[in-house]
Design a protein around this motif. Structure first.
Motif, short mmCIF file in Angstrom:
data_model
loop_
_atom_site.label_atom_id
_atom_site.label_comp_id
_atom_site.label_asym_id
_atom_site.label_seq_id
_atom_site.Cartn_x
_atom_site.Cartn_y
_atom_site.Cartn_z
N UNK A 129 -19.47 -9.96 -24.26
CA UNK A 129 -19.98 -11.13 -24.97
C UNK A 129 -18.83 -11.96 -25.53
N UNK A 130 -17.85 -11.29 -26.11
CA UNK A 130 -16.70 -12.02 -26.65
C UNK A 130 -15.93 -12.72 -25.55
N UNK A 131 -15.80 -12.06 -24.40
CA UNK A 131 -15.09 -12.68 -23.28
C UNK A 131 -15.83 -13.91 -22.77
N UNK A 156 -8.22 -12.95 -21.24
CA UNK A 156 -8.97 -11.90 -21.93
C UNK A 156 -8.84 -10.59 -21.16
N UNK A 157 -9.13 -9.52 -21.87
CA UNK A 157 -9.10 -8.17 -21.30
C UNK A 157 -10.40 -7.49 -21.70
N UNK A 158 -11.29 -7.27 -20.73
CA UNK A 158 -12.60 -6.71 -21.02
C UNK A 158 -12.95 -5.64 -20.01
N UNK A 159 -14.07 -4.95 -20.22
CA UNK A 159 -14.48 -3.86 -19.33
C UNK A 159 -15.99 -3.69 -19.37
N UNK A 160 -16.54 -3.07 -18.33
CA UNK A 160 -17.97 -2.82 -18.30
C UNK A 160 -18.38 -2.03 -17.07
#
Length: 396
Positions: A247-249, A258-262
Motif C-alpha cells: 500500500x505504501x509503495x 521503493x523496496x517492497x515484497x509480497x
C-alpha cells in the motif's frame, strides 16, 4: 460467389457492403456485450456483495483471481466469510443469515477442501440432515465416509467451528478410526441411537500449531485463509530490511524508488507486450502491480517463475489512477514462508487461473482452437440479395 452462379458485379457489391459493416459491426457488438456484463457484475458486486463472492468461488476454476483473492477483496467491503464446517457447509459456498439484520454471510463450501470427493461431501450433508454431528466418531459412523475423507477435513480445520477441535486434536481422534466400524459396535450404536466408541482413548494435551503454521496449513488445504495474511507475521523482519508495504509503495509519488515484497498472485506476458511481464503481488495491505522488462526477466527467470514470495526494488510509474512498480531488482523470499510454518518442504502458494506460468497439467484446455465447421454452399437461383430488405445505419 462467381463460381456459384453470381455475376461479378453482384459479388463485388456484396463484398463492398460486408466491408463497410465490418469496419464497425464486430467491435460494436462486442463492446455492447462486454458493457452489459460489466454493468451487471458491478451492480451485483455493489448491492449483493455476499452473493457475488459466493458465486465467483463456486464458479472456480475461472477468471483472473483465485478464491484467496476473491475473499481478500470481499472482506474489506463488509462481507463476512465463515470457514468450512462439518455441520454447516455444503459442497458449494452458501449464504447464511446474520441474525435479524437482513444481511448474509458467506459460508465456505466443501469444494474448498483439497482431496475431498464430491460423493463423500454428499454423504456427510445427507447424514446430518436430522441431527448435527456431535463428535468425530459420530460423524464417521453416521456418514459412512472413509477415514481418509475425515483426515482431509481435519487438515482443512473443518472440525473447529462446531466441535472446537483444533487440527491436531481432530487428526488424533481420527487415528483411532478404521474405514468401517465393527459390526458389534455399529449395532449397539443403532440400538442406543448414540455414538459408542470402540475404544476409550486417553485424553492427550497436544501442542497446537502456531498462528503462522495454521495460516500456511489453511493455504495448503483450502487455498485461502481467514486468519491473518502470511506477510503480516513477517512484517517486523521485513521492516528491519527496509521493505515497505504494498500500500505504501502504490501510494508513493511518481518516480520514487521503493523496496517492497509480497506473495506472487499472477504472472502474465501478453503476446502484444513484446516480452514485458506483468506481475501482481499482495501483502496484508493489498496488491501491487509490477512491470518486468525482458532483460530483467531473462536475468532473473528462476526468481520470476519460481517464487511464491518476491521482493522488488524499483521505481514507481504513475499515470493518473494507474500505478505500476517498474522492477529493477528481484529477490526470492519463498524461504521466509517456509520458515513461517517450520516445514521441511517448500511452500507453494496456490495460483489462480490467471497465472499463466503456474498452471499445472499443461495449457488451459479452453485455449485450444475450436473445431472449424465446414461451410455449406446454399445457392438458391430465385433468391437475389436485392430482395432482402435490411434496415441499415449510415455513418456519414
Amino acid at each position: 460467389m462467381v463460381r456459384n452462379g453470381y455475376t461479378p458485379e453482384f459479388a463485388e457489391k456484396t463484398f463492398s457492403q460486408l466491408e463497410g459493416f465490418g469496419s464497425y459491426g464486430f467491435p460494436e457488438s462486442h463492446a455492447a456485450s462486454f458493457a452489459l456484463i460489466a454493468y451487471a457484475s458491478s451492480y451485483i458486486k455493489c448491492h449483493y456483495p455476499e452473493a457475488f463472492c459466493a458465486a465467483l468461488i463456486n464458479s472456480q476454476p475461472m477468471g483472473f483471481y483465485a478464491p484467496a483473492q476473491i475473499v481478500g477483496d470481499a472482506r474489506p467491503h463488509g462481507v463476512e466469510v465463515r470457514p468450512v464446517c462439518i455441520n454447516r457447509s455444503r459442497w458449494d459456498c452458501t449464504l447464511e443469515r446474520i441474525g435479524n439484520s437482513g444481511r448474509h454471510a458467506v459460508r465456505l463450501g466443501f469444494r474448498q477442501v483439497k482431496g475431498l470427493a464430491v460423493a463423500d461431501a454428499a454423504r456427510i450433508v445427507a447424514a446430518r440432515m436430522d441431527n448435527a454431528f456431535a463428535s468425530v466418531d459420530d460423524m464417521w459412523r453416521r456418514s459412512g465416509v472413509p477415514s481418509e475423507a475425515l483426515v482431509q477435513l481435519a487438515k482443512a480445520d473443518a472440525f473447529l467451528p462446531s466441535l472446537t477441535l483444533e487440527r491436531r486434536d481432530a487428526l488424533w481422534a481420527i487415528k483411532a478410526l478404521r474405514d468401517e466400524p465393527l459390526p458389534l459396535f455399529a449395532a449397539a450404536a443403532e440400538r442406543e441411537m448414540a455414538a459408542i466408541a470402540e475404544q476409550q482413548e486417553p485424553e492427550v494435551a497436544l501442542r497446537q500449531m502456531t498462528d503462522g503454521h495454521n495460516v500456511i496449513e489453511d493455504y495448503s488445504h483450502t487455498g485461502l485463509t481467514l486468519r491473518q495474511h502470511p506477510i503480516a507475521f513477517l512484517r517486523k523482519d521485513l521492516s528491519v530490511r527496509n521493505i515497505i508495504t504494498c500500500a505504501e509503495a502504490m501510494n508513493s509519488r511518481d518516480g520514487r524508488w521503493v523496496y517492497t515484497a509480497g506473495l506472487v498472485l499472477v504472472r502474465q506476458m501478453p503476446g502484444s507486450a513484446k516480452g514485458v511481464m506483468f506481475i501482481t503481488i499482495e501483502d496484508e495491505t493489498g496488491p501491487a502491480n509490477l512491470v518486468v522488462w525482458p532483460t530483467l526477466f531473462e536475468k532473473r527467470r528462476r526468481v520470476v517463475l519460481g517464487s511464491s514470495m518476491m521482493a522488488i526494488n524499483g521505481r514507481i510509474q504513475r499515470e493518473g489512477e494507474v500505478v505500476h512498480l517498474v522492477a529493477q531488482q528481484l529477490f526470492d523470499l519463498s524461504a521466509d514462508l517456509t520458515d513461517l510454518a517450520d516445514r521441511d518442504e517448500e511452500f507453494k502458494l496456490p495460483a489462480g487461473r490467471g497465472d499463466e506460468f503456474a498452471r499445472a497439467g499443461g495449457p488451459d484446455p479452453r485455449d485450444k482452437p475450436k473445431p472449424v465447421v465446414a461451410a455449406r454452399d446454399m445457392f438458391v437461383p430465385d433468391l437475389h440479395i436485392d430482395t432482402l430488405k435490411v434496415k441499415s445505419r449510415n455513418f456519414h
